[in-house]
Design a protein around this motif. Structure first.
Motif, PDB file in Angstrom:
ATOM      1  N   VAL A   1       0.850  -1.189   0.000  1.00  0.00           N
ATOM      2  CA  VAL A   1       0.000   0.000   0.000  1.00  0.00           C
ATOM      3  C   VAL A   1       0.886   1.240   0.000  1.00  0.00           C
ATOM      4  CG1 VAL A   1      -1.759   1.286   1.283  1.00  0.00           C
ATOM      5  CG2 VAL A   1      -1.841  -1.227   1.187  1.00  0.00           C
ATOM      6  N   LEU A   2       0.641   2.147  -0.947  1.00  0.00           N
ATOM      7  CA  LEU A   2       1.452   3.346  -1.128  1.00  0.00           C
ATOM      8  C   LEU A   2       0.667   4.584  -0.694  1.00  0.00           C
ATOM      9  CD1 LEU A   2       2.764   2.407  -4.681  1.00  0.00           C
ATOM     10  CD2 LEU A   2       4.007   2.164  -2.532  1.00  0.00           C
ATOM     11  N   LEU A   3       1.283   5.397   0.170  1.00  0.00           N
ATOM     12  CA  LEU A   3       0.617   6.554   0.758  1.00  0.00           C
ATOM     13  C   LEU A   3       1.436   7.817   0.473  1.00  0.00           C
ATOM     14  CD1 LEU A   3      -0.134   4.900   4.210  1.00  0.00           C
ATOM     15  CD2 LEU A   3      -1.704   5.110   2.275  1.00  0.00           C
ATOM     16  N   HIS A   4       0.818   8.785  -0.179  1.00  0.00           N
ATOM     17  CA  HIS A   4       1.468  10.032  -0.578  1.00  0.00           C
ATOM     18  C   HIS A   4       1.591  10.997   0.601  1.00  0.00           C
ATOM     19  CE1 HIS A   4      -2.329  12.207  -0.263  1.00  0.00           C
ATOM     20  NE2 HIS A   4      -2.899  11.122  -0.778  1.00  0.00           N
ATOM     21  N   GLY A   5       2.297  12.110   0.360  1.00  0.00           N
ATOM     22  CA  GLY A   5       2.446  13.157   1.351  1.00  0.00           C
ATOM     23  C   GLY A   5       1.439  14.271   1.180  1.00  0.00           C
ATOM     24  N   LEU A   6       1.587  15.320   1.973  1.00  0.00           N
ATOM     25  CA  LEU A   6       0.679  16.462   1.958  1.00  0.00           C
ATOM     26  C   LEU A   6       0.626  17.103   0.570  1.00  0.00           C
ATOM     27  CD1 LEU A   6      -1.103  18.337   3.737  1.00  0.00           C
ATOM     28  CD2 LEU A   6       0.942  19.725   4.115  1.00  0.00           C
ATOM     29  N   PHE A   7      -0.596  17.384   0.109  1.00  0.00           N
ATOM     30  CA  PHE A   7      -0.887  17.982  -1.192  1.00  0.00           C
ATOM     31  C   PHE A   7      -0.572  17.044  -2.357  1.00  0.00           C
ATOM     32  CE2 PHE A   7       0.051  22.021   1.255  1.00  0.00           C
ATOM     33  CZ  PHE A   7      -1.281  22.360   1.420  1.00  0.00           C
ATOM     34  N   GLY A   8      -0.231  15.778  -2.075  1.00  0.00           N
ATOM     35  CA  GLY A   8       0.010  14.813  -3.129  1.00  0.00           C
ATOM     36  C   GLY A   8      -1.246  14.024  -3.452  1.00  0.00           C
ATOM     37  N   ARG A   9      -1.052  12.940  -4.183  1.00  0.00           N
ATOM     38  CA  ARG A   9      -2.168  12.042  -4.518  1.00  0.00           C
ATOM     39  C   ARG A   9      -1.598  10.702  -4.938  1.00  0.00           C
ATOM     40  NH1 ARG A   9      -5.469  15.401  -8.324  1.00  0.00           N
ATOM     41  NH2 ARG A   9      -6.799  13.564  -8.400  1.00  0.00           N
TER      42      ARG A   9
ATOM     43  N   ARG B   1       3.537  -8.018  -7.623  1.00  0.00           N
ATOM     44  CA  ARG B   1       2.779  -7.923  -6.366  1.00  0.00           C
ATOM     45  C   ARG B   1       1.476  -7.160  -6.555  1.00  0.00           C
ATOM     46  NH1 ARG B   1       6.265  -8.294  -1.848  1.00  0.00           N
ATOM     47  NH2 ARG B   1       4.433  -8.003  -0.520  1.00  0.00           N
ATOM     48  N   ARG B   2       0.497  -7.491  -5.734  1.00  0.00           N
ATOM     49  CA  ARG B   2      -0.721  -6.689  -5.670  1.00  0.00           C
ATOM     50  C   ARG B   2      -0.386  -5.369  -4.971  1.00  0.00           C
ATOM     51  NH1 ARG B   2      -6.088  -7.503  -1.889  1.00  0.00           N
ATOM     52  NH2 ARG B   2      -7.369  -5.927  -2.950  1.00  0.00           N
ATOM     53  N   THR B   3      -0.775  -4.248  -5.558  1.00  0.00           N
ATOM     54  CA  THR B   3      -0.471  -2.936  -4.999  1.00  0.00           C
ATOM     55  C   THR B   3      -1.728  -2.075  -4.958  1.00  0.00           C
ATOM     56  OG1 THR B   3       0.064  -1.896  -7.120  1.00  0.00           O
ATOM     57  CG2 THR B   3       1.862  -3.037  -5.973  1.00  0.00           C
ATOM     58  N   LEU B   4      -1.792  -1.212  -3.946  1.00  0.00           N
ATOM     59  CA  LEU B   4      -2.892  -0.250  -3.824  1.00  0.00           C
ATOM     60  C   LEU B   4      -2.281   1.108  -3.483  1.00  0.00           C
ATOM     61  CD1 LEU B   4      -3.811  -3.108  -2.184  1.00  0.00           C
ATOM     62  CD2 LEU B   4      -6.007  -1.927  -2.294  1.00  0.00           C
TER      63      LEU B   4
ATOM     64  N   ALA C   1      -1.169  -5.668   5.436  1.00  0.00           N
ATOM     65  CA  ALA C   1      -0.508  -5.097   4.272  1.00  0.00           C
ATOM     66  C   ALA C   1       0.878  -4.582   4.628  1.00  0.00           C
ATOM     67  CB  ALA C   1      -1.353  -3.952   3.709  1.00  0.00           C
ATOM     68  N   THR C   2       1.713  -4.471   3.616  1.00  0.00           N
ATOM     69  CA  THR C   2       2.959  -3.725   3.728  1.00  0.00           C
ATOM     70  C   THR C   2       2.645  -2.269   3.419  1.00  0.00           C
ATOM     71  OG1 THR C   2       4.447  -5.549   3.195  1.00  0.00           O
ATOM     72  CG2 THR C   2       5.221  -3.336   2.662  1.00  0.00           C
ATOM     73  N   LEU C   3       2.956  -1.363   4.340  1.00  0.00           N
ATOM     74  CA  LEU C   3       2.645   0.054   4.167  1.00  0.00           C
ATOM     75  C   LEU C   3       3.904   0.818   3.788  1.00  0.00           C
ATOM     76  CD1 LEU C   3       0.291   0.783   7.216  1.00  0.00           C
ATOM     77  CD2 LEU C   3      -0.303  -0.098   4.937  1.00  0.00           C
ATOM     78  N   VAL C   4       3.780   1.652   2.772  1.00  0.00           N
ATOM     79  CA  VAL C   4       4.872   2.510   2.306  1.00  0.00           C
ATOM     80  C   VAL C   4       4.335   3.935   2.281  1.00  0.00           C
ATOM     81  CG1 VAL C   4       6.454   3.044   0.408  1.00  0.00           C
ATOM     82  CG2 VAL C   4       5.811   0.652   0.889  1.00  0.00           C
ATOM     83  N   GLY C   5       4.870   4.812   3.131  1.00  0.00           N
ATOM     84  CA  GLY C   5       4.330   6.161   3.210  1.00  0.00           C
ATOM     85  C   GLY C   5       5.402   7.221   3.199  1.00  0.00           C
TER      86      GLY C   5
END
Length: 263
Positions: free
Chosen positions: A24-32, A47-50, A86-90
């Protein structure tokens, strides 16, 4: 709150990695979410990614923000997509959301990668930028070139301006597509770090990536990183500041792929 998700995975059915936790990929402030498309496409080969739009960002709903609320949004959304644990990537704000979920619901997080943000208040916020953006007066019609010219009066840095341009609905009756007012009203929470009760830790594999030229992760943060994330490692990405995945994408991708392949 159910968040907008961009999902990608291997094209062939029954891939060898199908049983592994989704990334799972998580953006920063004002991102998307789509800002992380380069990395998502690479990971999605096997891999399955979200990639997730956090609240007030991208195509997700709007509302006041704090990290416990955003972690709850993420948990609800991943549960809805049958993507737990999930594996979290932020990155940055997304990294704080990921850390908050890992600390409060460790069983839902298989492994954790945090890009250039510590579990602490850093003092490098964007409150001023948000307030500036609220003052923008939009004309009746706007294309991308016109929007860039308009924002030059408010934002001198071309990279920051490009980040904000993606958050404008262009064409007739242009406007901010993100929950800008909610973001500004919530900025004290965004710039801070939530209260974590004594004894809460995340024991899983954790990798912090820090930009070699970034002021965000500093030696005085190492003790709290060790207390909350006892299995953490720290890697520096040279020739990069806070936007390390933009400034040195190949090195970021290498470290990301090594971590997700191992865990």
């Amino acid at each position: 709150m159910l968040l907008n998700v961009i999902e990608r995975g291997p094209e062939e059915a029954g891939h060898d990695n199908a049983a592994r936790p989704p990334i799972v990929l998580l953006h920063g402030l004002f991102g998307r979410a789509r800002n992380l498309g380069f990395f998502q496409r690479r990971l999605a080969v096997t891999r399955r990614t979200l990639a997730v739009d956090l609240r007030n960002h991208g195509d997700s709903p709007h509302g006041l923000m704090d990290y416990n609320t955003m972690a709850s949004d993420l948990l609800e959304t991943l549960g809805h997509h049958n993507a737990l644990p999930a594996t979290l990537v932020g990155h940055s704000m997304g990294g704080k959301v990921a850390m908050t979920l890992a600390l409060t619901r460790p069983g839902m997080v298989h492994s954790l990668l945090v890009a250039d943000i510590p579990p602490a208040r850093t003092g490098h916020g964007q409150f001023g930028l948000g307030e500036q953006m609220l003052r923008v007066h939009f004309p009746p019609f706007l294309n991308r070139a016109g929007a860039d010219s308009l924002l030059q009066h408010y934002i001198a840095n071309a990279d920051v301006r490009a980040l904000m341009l993606q958050n404008i609905q262009l064409g007739e009756n242009p406007h901010w597509s993100i929950g800008l007012r909610e973001i500004v009203e919530s900025m004290p929470n965004v710039e801070s770090w939530p209260y974590i009760p004594e004894g809460y830790t995340y024991p899983g594999p954790t990798l912090f990536l820090a930009g070699g030229n970034s002021p965000y992760i500093r030696p005085e943060h190492y003790a709290i990183m060790r207390r909350l994330f006892p299995c953490y490692r720290l890697e520096l990405i040279e020739r990069a500041g806070h936007w390390l995945h933009v400034e040195n994408p190949q090195r970021f991708a290498q470290l990301l792929e090594n971590f997700t392949e191992k865990y």
